[in-house]
Enzyme design. Sequence first.
Site, mmCIF file in Angstrom:
data_model
loop_
_atom_site.group_PDB
_atom_site.id
_atom_site.type_symbol
_atom_site.label_atom_id
_atom_site.label_comp_id
_atom_site.label_asym_id
_atom_site.label_seq_id
_atom_site.Cartn_x
_atom_site.Cartn_y
_atom_site.Cartn_z
ATOM 1 N N ARG A 1 0.818 -1.228 0.000
ATOM 2 C CA ARG A 1 0.000 0.000 0.000
ATOM 3 C C ARG A 1 0.851 1.278 0.000
ATOM 4 N NH1 ARG A 1 -2.370 -3.437 -1.303
ATOM 5 N NH2 ARG A 1 -4.160 -4.474 -0.402
ATOM 6 N N GLU B 1 -3.978 3.548 7.037
ATOM 7 C CA GLU B 1 -3.860 3.322 5.591
ATOM 8 C C GLU B 1 -4.582 4.460 4.856
ATOM 9 O OE1 GLU B 1 -4.460 -0.728 4.156
ATOM 10 O OE2 GLU B 1 -5.544 0.063 2.412
ATOM 11 N N SER C 1 -10.334 -0.052 3.946
ATOM 12 C CA SER C 1 -9.538 -0.421 5.120
ATOM 13 C C SER C 1 -8.902 0.823 5.732
ATOM 14 C CB SER C 1 -8.445 -1.407 4.725
ATOM 15 O OG SER C 1 -9.050 -2.583 4.258
HETATM 16 C C1 LIG Z 1 -15.474 0.098 -0.089
HETATM 17 C C2 LIG Z 1 -13.981 0.244 -0.319
HETATM 18 C C3 LIG Z 1 -13.203 -0.881 -0.539
HETATM 19 C C4 LIG Z 1 -11.816 -0.740 -0.759
HETATM 20 N N1 LIG Z 1 -11.075 -1.865 -0.985
HETATM 21 C C5 LIG Z 1 -9.760 -1.742 -1.245
HETATM 22 C C6 LIG Z 1 -8.959 -2.907 -1.532
HETATM 23 O O1 LIG Z 1 -9.420 -4.031 -1.546
HETATM 24 N N2 LIG Z 1 -7.630 -2.725 -1.794
HETATM 25 C C7 LIG Z 1 -7.065 -1.493 -1.790
HETATM 26 O O2 LIG Z 1 -5.846 -1.397 -2.056
HETATM 27 N N3 LIG Z 1 -7.784 -0.383 -1.519
HETATM 28 C C8 LIG Z 1 -9.104 -0.481 -1.254
HETATM 29 N N4 LIG Z 1 -9.844 0.641 -0.981
HETATM 30 C C9 LIG Z 1 -9.171 1.954 -0.897
HETATM 31 C C10 LIG Z 1 -9.118 2.759 -2.199
HETATM 32 O O3 LIG Z 1 -10.173 2.410 -3.073
HETATM 33 C C11 LIG Z 1 -7.785 2.625 -2.907
HETATM 34 O O4 LIG Z 1 -6.717 3.055 -2.094
HETATM 35 C C12 LIG Z 1 -7.748 3.436 -4.216
HETATM 36 O O5 LIG Z 1 -6.580 3.085 -4.924
HETATM 37 C C13 LIG Z 1 -7.753 4.949 -4.014
HETATM 38 O O6 LIG Z 1 -7.978 5.550 -5.282
HETATM 39 P P1 LIG Z 1 -8.702 6.963 -5.383
HETATM 40 O O7 LIG Z 1 -8.809 7.328 -6.796
HETATM 41 O O8 LIG Z 1 -9.976 6.944 -4.610
HETATM 42 O O9 LIG Z 1 -7.632 7.877 -4.651
HETATM 43 P P2 LIG Z 1 -7.900 9.019 -3.564
HETATM 44 O O10 LIG Z 1 -8.530 8.420 -2.349
HETATM 45 O O11 LIG Z 1 -8.571 10.175 -4.169
HETATM 46 O O12 LIG Z 1 -6.391 9.405 -3.215
HETATM 47 C C14 LIG Z 1 -5.559 8.479 -2.560
HETATM 48 C C15 LIG Z 1 -4.117 8.944 -2.710
HETATM 49 O O13 LIG Z 1 -3.735 8.836 -4.071
HETATM 50 C C16 LIG Z 1 -3.243 10.087 -4.542
HETATM 51 N N5 LIG Z 1 -3.617 10.208 -5.955
HETATM 52 C C17 LIG Z 1 -4.842 10.117 -6.500
HETATM 53 N N6 LIG Z 1 -4.783 10.271 -7.835
HETATM 54 C C18 LIG Z 1 -3.474 10.448 -8.138
HETATM 55 C C19 LIG Z 1 -2.759 10.687 -9.350
HETATM 56 N N7 LIG Z 1 -3.373 10.786 -10.536
HETATM 57 N N8 LIG Z 1 -1.412 10.844 -9.277
HETATM 58 C C20 LIG Z 1 -0.759 10.770 -8.095
HETATM 59 N N9 LIG Z 1 -1.375 10.555 -6.930
HETATM 60 C C21 LIG Z 1 -2.728 10.398 -6.944
HETATM 61 C C22 LIG Z 1 -3.901 11.136 -3.649
HETATM 62 O O14 LIG Z 1 -3.128 12.324 -3.595
HETATM 63 C C23 LIG Z 1 -3.908 10.404 -2.319
HETATM 64 O O15 LIG Z 1 -2.660 10.506 -1.677
HETATM 65 C C24 LIG Z 1 -11.228 0.548 -0.755
HETATM 66 C C25 LIG Z 1 -12.028 1.682 -0.556
HETATM 67 C C26 LIG Z 1 -13.400 1.544 -0.325
HETATM 68 C C27 LIG Z 1 -14.235 2.777 -0.126
#
Ligand SMILES: Cc1cc2nc3c(=O)[nH]c(=O)nc-3n(C[C@H](O)[C@H](O)[C@H](O)COP(=O)(O)OP(=O)(O)OC[C@H]3O[C@@H](n4cnc5c(N)ncnc54)[C@H](O)[C@@H]3O)c2cc1C
Length: 317
Positions: free
Chosen positions: A179, A305, A229
Amino acid sequence: MTAFPLPPVRGKILENASLAPYTWFRVGGPADALFLPADEEDLQAFLTALDPAVPVTVLGVGSNVIVRDGGIRGVVIRLMGKYWGQIEALDGITMQARAGALDLSVAKAAAQNGVRGLEFLSGIPGSIGGATRTNAGCYGRELRDTLVALHGFRRDGSKAAYRGPGKPGAQPEAHFSYRHTDLPDDLIVTRLILEGNDTDAPEKILADIEQLQARRAETQPIKEKTSGSTFANPDPPGTPDQRSAWKLIDAAGCRGLKVGGAQVSPKHCNFLINTGDATAADLEALGELVRRRVLETQGVELRWEVRRIGQLASETA
Ligand SMILES: Cc1cc2nc3c(=O)[nH]c(=O)nc-3n(C[C@H](O)[C@H](O)[C@H](O)COP(=O)(O)OP(=O)(O)OC[C@H]3O[C@@H](n4cnc5c(N)ncnc54)[C@H](O)[C@@H]3O)c2cc1C
């Protein structure tokens, strides 16, 4: 009007824009400016012209963040819309996606092109840009296992490119761990090249994706205002007798625990949920309470996380 000048853009800029609607938790204060670039050129020109003293934060679909109640100073950038969601099949088992594409859309596009190995992305409700920053993964695979190359811009507008772990090429190699990535903090990922590990009939891969999603819906509160998580498992995947955060939280008696409108999900106790009127401060206080109880009763210090970003309400008063 922002306290700093905003360069002209072809996309949209919203001043004093509430960020809560752009996060899964639906909490958080405003950004001084929210920039939705039209395309890569628009983003690069903006970054180059923006006063270097102005902080820039990139958000995906906000599924891994708590935006604090005081909001985010400077400019928040979201790569959303048709252009940023583009996905195309390259040759063989290789796919290209712009950073705003949803992980689920990438998984489905790969399946439709007969590419196996990206199905796990269908379990992650974020954007593929966010998945890069968080090295998102589930069901035994992580983004790093699929990454061939990534492209983006640094805060000053300069171009940056990295090759995936172990991939050939002259670009620097991107390093990932559980992560986490050590890509520069100011890197905005704009485009990724990903590869699967096999080919198969599209309908078979799509059926597997449906199964994965049904399994998720059974075990996780995916319809709630949550952020997945909350804490990283203390041991990375593959560790013998891996300790999982949810078991420690359960053993510490925190299932269903509440602070204000924030609650530890009764369904999956490593998920916090906004039951309706939670503030970011409630969610953060609940998370800290859980960490304290787990440390006191289980002797393990949990690591957040979910990324907590922006200012506390008291810092902006
Ligand atoms: C119901 C649920 C289930 C989930 N299950 C999982 C799972 O099984 N496994 C898992 O790993 N995660 C899981 N997650 C967490 C999440 O979905 C992941 O971490 C996902 O990758 C975050 O993507 P996001 O676009 O929402 O990023 P955001 O939440 O918007 O941002 C997260 C981070 O990424 C950075 N970021 C976003 N876009 C960019 C970009 N283009 N360039 C550089 N940095 C960027 C942001 O600055 C921030 O630091 C879950 C979340 C939910 C709500």
